[in-house]
Write a protein that holds these residues in place. Structure first.
Motif, PDB file in Angstrom:
ATOM      1  N   HIS A   1      46.029  32.903  37.053  1.00  0.00           N
ATOM      2  CA  HIS A   1      47.089  32.504  37.978  1.00  0.00           C
ATOM      3  C   HIS A   1      47.704  33.698  38.716  1.00  0.00           C
ATOM      4  O   HIS A   1      48.628  33.523  39.495  1.00  0.00           O
ATOM      5  N   LYS A   2      47.188  34.890  38.476  1.00  0.00           N
ATOM      6  CA  LYS A   2      47.728  36.084  39.104  1.00  0.00           C
ATOM      7  C   LYS A   2      46.853  36.503  40.281  1.00  0.00           C
ATOM      8  O   LYS A   2      45.641  36.691  40.144  1.00  0.00           O
ATOM      9  N   ASP A   3      47.480  36.647  41.434  1.00  0.00           N
ATOM     10  CA  ASP A   3      46.761  37.078  42.631  1.00  0.00           C
ATOM     11  C   ASP A   3      46.756  38.602  42.656  1.00  0.00           C
ATOM     12  O   ASP A   3      47.783  39.239  42.899  1.00  0.00           O
ATOM     13  N   ARG A   4      45.590  39.197  42.420  1.00  0.00           N
ATOM     14  CA  ARG A   4      45.476  40.654  42.348  1.00  0.00           C
ATOM     15  C   ARG A   4      45.144  41.294  43.692  1.00  0.00           C
ATOM     16  O   ARG A   4      45.001  42.518  43.782  1.00  0.00           O
ATOM     17  N   HIS A   5      44.999  40.494  44.749  1.00  0.00           N
ATOM     18  CA  HIS A   5      44.597  41.036  46.048  1.00  0.00           C
ATOM     19  C   HIS A   5      45.714  40.983  47.090  1.00  0.00           C
ATOM     20  O   HIS A   5      45.740  41.818  47.992  1.00  0.00           O
ATOM     21  N   ALA A   6      46.601  40.004  47.001  1.00  0.00           N
ATOM     22  CA  ALA A   6      47.724  39.940  47.950  1.00  0.00           C
ATOM     23  C   ALA A   6      48.661  41.116  47.715  1.00  0.00           C
ATOM     24  O   ALA A   6      48.775  41.629  46.595  1.00  0.00           O
ATOM     25  N   ARG A   7      49.334  41.547  48.757  1.00  0.00           N
ATOM     26  CA  ARG A   7      50.209  42.711  48.662  1.00  0.00           C
ATOM     27  C   ARG A   7      51.533  42.458  49.373  1.00  0.00           C
ATOM     28  O   ARG A   7      51.643  41.611  50.262  1.00  0.00           O
ATOM     29  N   TRP A   8      52.527  43.253  48.964  1.00  0.00           N
ATOM     30  CA  TRP A   8      53.826  43.256  49.639  1.00  0.00           C
ATOM     31  C   TRP A   8      53.767  44.186  50.842  1.00  0.00           C
ATOM     32  O   TRP A   8      53.079  45.198  50.828  1.00  0.00           O
ATOM     33  N   THR A   9      54.509  43.838  51.884  1.00  0.00           N
ATOM     34  CA  THR A   9      54.682  44.708  53.036  1.00  0.00           C
ATOM     35  C   THR A   9      56.037  44.403  53.652  1.00  0.00           C
ATOM     36  O   THR A   9      56.753  43.503  53.204  1.00  0.00           O
ATOM     37  N   LEU A  10      56.399  45.146  54.673  1.00  0.00           N
ATOM     38  CA  LEU A  10      57.649  44.910  55.387  1.00  0.00           C
ATOM     39  C   LEU A  10      57.333  44.326  56.760  1.00  0.00           C
ATOM     40  O   LEU A  10      56.509  44.878  57.505  1.00  0.00           O
ATOM     41  N   LYS A  11      57.957  43.210  57.055  1.00  0.00           N
ATOM     42  CA  LYS A  11      57.790  42.566  58.350  1.00  0.00           C
ATOM     43  C   LYS A  11      58.973  42.931  59.223  1.00  0.00           C
ATOM     44  O   LYS A  11      60.115  42.543  58.953  1.00  0.00           O
ATOM     45  N   PHE A  12      58.726  43.712  60.275  1.00  0.00           N
ATOM     46  CA  PHE A  12      59.806  44.192  61.146  1.00  0.00           C
ATOM     47  C   PHE A  12      60.085  43.168  62.243  1.00  0.00           C
ATOM     48  O   PHE A  12      59.164  42.604  62.832  1.00  0.00           O
TER      49      PHE A  12
ATOM     50  N   ARG B   1      47.515  48.600  42.075  1.00  0.00           N
ATOM     51  CA  ARG B   1      47.264  49.492  43.211  1.00  0.00           C
ATOM     52  C   ARG B   1      45.993  50.305  43.021  1.00  0.00           C
ATOM     53  O   ARG B   1      45.313  50.651  43.996  1.00  0.00           O
ATOM     54  N   VAL B   2      45.672  50.637  41.793  1.00  0.00           N
ATOM     55  CA  VAL B   2      44.469  51.433  41.533  1.00  0.00           C
ATOM     56  C   VAL B   2      43.273  50.550  41.171  1.00  0.00           C
ATOM     57  O   VAL B   2      42.223  51.044  40.745  1.00  0.00           O
ATOM     58  N   GLY B   3      43.449  49.234  41.319  1.00  0.00           N
ATOM     59  CA  GLY B   3      42.356  48.315  41.050  1.00  0.00           C
ATOM     60  C   GLY B   3      42.098  48.039  39.590  1.00  0.00           C
ATOM     61  O   GLY B   3      40.987  47.636  39.222  1.00  0.00           O
ATOM     62  N   ARG B   4      43.101  48.224  38.749  1.00  0.00           N
ATOM     63  CA  ARG B   4      42.957  48.003  37.310  1.00  0.00           C
ATOM     64  C   ARG B   4      43.715  46.750  36.894  1.00  0.00           C
ATOM     65  O   ARG B   4      44.828  46.500  37.361  1.00  0.00           O
ATOM     66  N   ILE B   5      43.115  45.945  36.019  1.00  0.00           N
ATOM     67  CA  ILE B   5      43.772  44.743  35.509  1.00  0.00           C
ATOM     68  C   ILE B   5      44.727  45.139  34.386  1.00  0.00           C
ATOM     69  O   ILE B   5      44.312  45.810  33.433  1.00  0.00           O
ATOM     70  N   PRO B   6      45.995  44.793  34.473  1.00  0.00           N
ATOM     71  CA  PRO B   6      46.943  45.120  33.392  1.00  0.00           C
ATOM     72  C   PRO B   6      46.470  44.594  32.042  1.00  0.00           C
ATOM     73  O   PRO B   6      45.892  43.515  31.949  1.00  0.00           O
ATOM     74  N   GLN B   7      46.713  45.370  30.996  1.00  0.00           N
ATOM     75  CA  GLN B   7      46.231  45.023  29.666  1.00  0.00           C
ATOM     76  C   GLN B   7      46.777  43.688  29.192  1.00  0.00           C
ATOM     77  O   GLN B   7      46.078  42.896  28.566  1.00  0.00           O
ATOM     78  N   ASP B   8      48.043  43.421  29.507  1.00  0.00           N
ATOM     79  CA  ASP B   8      48.654  42.168  29.080  1.00  0.00           C
ATOM     80  C   ASP B   8      47.951  40.969  29.686  1.00  0.00           C
ATOM     81  O   ASP B   8      47.844  39.914  29.058  1.00  0.00           O
ATOM     82  N   TRP B   9      47.439  41.123  30.912  1.00  0.00           N
ATOM     83  CA  TRP B   9      46.729  40.025  31.569  1.00  0.00           C
ATOM     84  C   TRP B   9      45.341  39.828  30.962  1.00  0.00           C
ATOM     85  O   TRP B   9      44.849  38.711  30.874  1.00  0.00           O
ATOM     86  N   GLN B  10      44.724  40.941  30.540  1.00  0.00           N
ATOM     87  CA  GLN B  10      43.403  40.836  29.942  1.00  0.00           C
ATOM     88  C   GLN B  10      43.442  40.067  28.624  1.00  0.00           C
ATOM     89  O   GLN B  10      42.492  39.371  28.267  1.00  0.00           O
ATOM     90  N   ASP B  11      44.546  40.196  27.920  1.00  0.00           N
ATOM     91  CA  ASP B  11      44.690  39.512  26.640  1.00  0.00           C
ATOM     92  C   ASP B  11      45.056  38.042  26.814  1.00  0.00           C
ATOM     93  O   ASP B  11      45.024  37.274  25.845  1.00  0.00           O
ATOM     94  N   LYS B  12      45.428  37.656  28.035  1.00  0.00           N
ATOM     95  CA  LYS B  12      45.837  36.278  28.311  1.00  0.00           C
ATOM     96  C   LYS B  12      45.050  35.753  29.519  1.00  0.00           C
ATOM     97  O   LYS B  12      45.518  35.827  30.652  1.00  0.00           O
ATOM     98  N   PRO B  13      43.838  35.250  29.296  1.00  0.00           N
ATOM     99  CA  PRO B  13      43.002  34.781  30.419  1.00  0.00           C
ATOM    100  C   PRO B  13      43.667  33.708  31.276  1.00  0.00           C
ATOM    101  O   PRO B  13      43.476  33.673  32.492  1.00  0.00           O
ATOM    102  N   ALA B  14      44.464  32.830  30.656  1.00  0.00           N
ATOM    103  CA  ALA B  14      45.132  31.783  31.429  1.00  0.00           C
ATOM    104  C   ALA B  14      46.135  32.383  32.411  1.00  0.00           C
ATOM    105  O   ALA B  14      46.260  31.938  33.552  1.00  0.00           O
TER     106      ALA B  14
END
Length: 337
Positions: A159-170, A142-155
């Motif tokens: 495979h992680k989409d850092r731009h898609a988001r959850w929302t509620l579809k009414f 949410r704050v635009g930071r890459i989680p540390q665990d992901w930085q240590d594992k480039p593979a």
């Protein structure tokens, strides 16, 4: 595919494709490249039929209609799945989809399909594969930071989409037999992106578009270049998501006439005159829903890639192909009329 070949001049895309690909002149040798217009036609086939790269390669080798559309013979060299992926990836990284869309829009205008009857705005959610992230990872994203665990594992990061988001579809769920309205029927969790478009009222071509994450608000996009200022009629239709003081002031300042739906007063019944006004607006505004229905039912629009850059490429291709199909329909009607 015959109608596509007869009606759409794909050579108009060549300057933009050559500029985006920045291919060498071949003086240094190497394997000859496939013609960029041929490769772009393959992307059109892929988008029209909702095909994977591997399926595209197989059907291009199998179907004579695809070969004729591409101008290939039975003994011709056909691009494999990896070549298709590389071509699409190069266009994506070059940000070429906007220029290609504008190039075909210019073709539509030259053919006499000018936006002169007002415009309709709307947005739709486009699903993407769901991400299973921890609360800590969600906070970092949410704050635009890459989680540390992901930085240590480039593979894993790739495979992680850092731009898609959850929302509620009414949804407009109907009451159950006992009169209750389950929360799950009213608000459905949704993960992915959002496609924002502006179409002209008469011809229903997409004239402006934008891609955001699913959680982005619809109304704010109106002030971010979604309005088509070349439309000679200043009327704008949209649903209640676009009704705000900021938007109304913006449209008034830019010379647009607002036909945006009015919202129901909080905890009060909808006044009859507003209800009738919204009903009249809905007759016109509902035309934009046909665009989304065509893209999702005919093209199977779904984001299978990672990142908003590739999602923009996917949605942009769907918008171009929709305009092509609409162009074919209008041309056929004009011939038979």
């Amino acid at each position: 595919m015959k109608r596509f070949s007869r009606t759409v001049d794909f050579e108009v895309f060549r300057p933009d494709l050559d500029q985006a690909l920045a291919c060498s002149d071949g003086s240094k040798g190497g394997r000859p490249l496939f013609d960029p217009v041929l490769m772009f036609k393959i992307l059109v086939i892929q988008t029209l039929n909702n095909l994977s790269d591997e399926r595209t390669e197989y059907l291009t080798n199998d179907r004579l209609s695809f070969m004729r559309f591409l101008g290939l013979g039975l003994s011709g060299r056909i691009p494999d799945a990896k070549t298709v992926w590389l071509f699409r990836e190069r266009l994506t990284q070059a940000g070429a989809i906007g220029g290609l869309f504008n190039r075909f829009d210019a073709t539509l205008r030259n053919a006499g399909y000018l936006p002169m009857s007002g415009q309709i705005l709307d947005a739709t959610l486009v699903a993407a594969p769901k991400q299973r992230n921890t609360n800590a990872e969600k906070t970092d994203l949410r704050v635009g930071r890459i989680p540390q665990d992901w930085q240590d594992k480039p593979a894993k990061l790739s495979h992680k989409d850092r731009h898609a988001r959850w929302t509620l579809k009414f949804t407009k769920a109907k009451p159950q037999d006992d009169g209750t309205m389950p929360f799950s029927d009213l608000a459905i969790p949704f993960f992915g992106y959002k496609s924002h478009i502006s179409i002209d009222r008469k011809f229903r071509f997409i004239r402006k578009w934008k891609t955001t994450d699913a959680a982005a608000g619809d109304g704010a996009r109106l002030r971010e270049g979604l309005l088509d200022k070349t439309n000679t009629a200043s009327t704008v239709w949209a649903d209640t998501a676009y009704r705000s003081k900021a938007n109304e002031d913006f449209m008034d300042k830019e010379g647009f006439v607002s036909k945006v739906h009015r919202k129901k007063p909080h905890l009060k019944p909808m006044p009859c005159h507003i209800q009738r006004s919204n009903a009249r607006k809905s007759v016109i505004r509902s035309r934009v829903e046909h665009v989304f229905a065509d893209q999702k039912s005919q093209m199977g629009l779904f984001i299978r890639t990672v990142g908003i850059t590739r999602a923009t490429m996917k949605i942009g291709r769907a918008n171009i192909v929709y305009n092509m199909r609409r162009f074919l329909l209008l041309e056929r009607i004009s011939i038979t009329a």
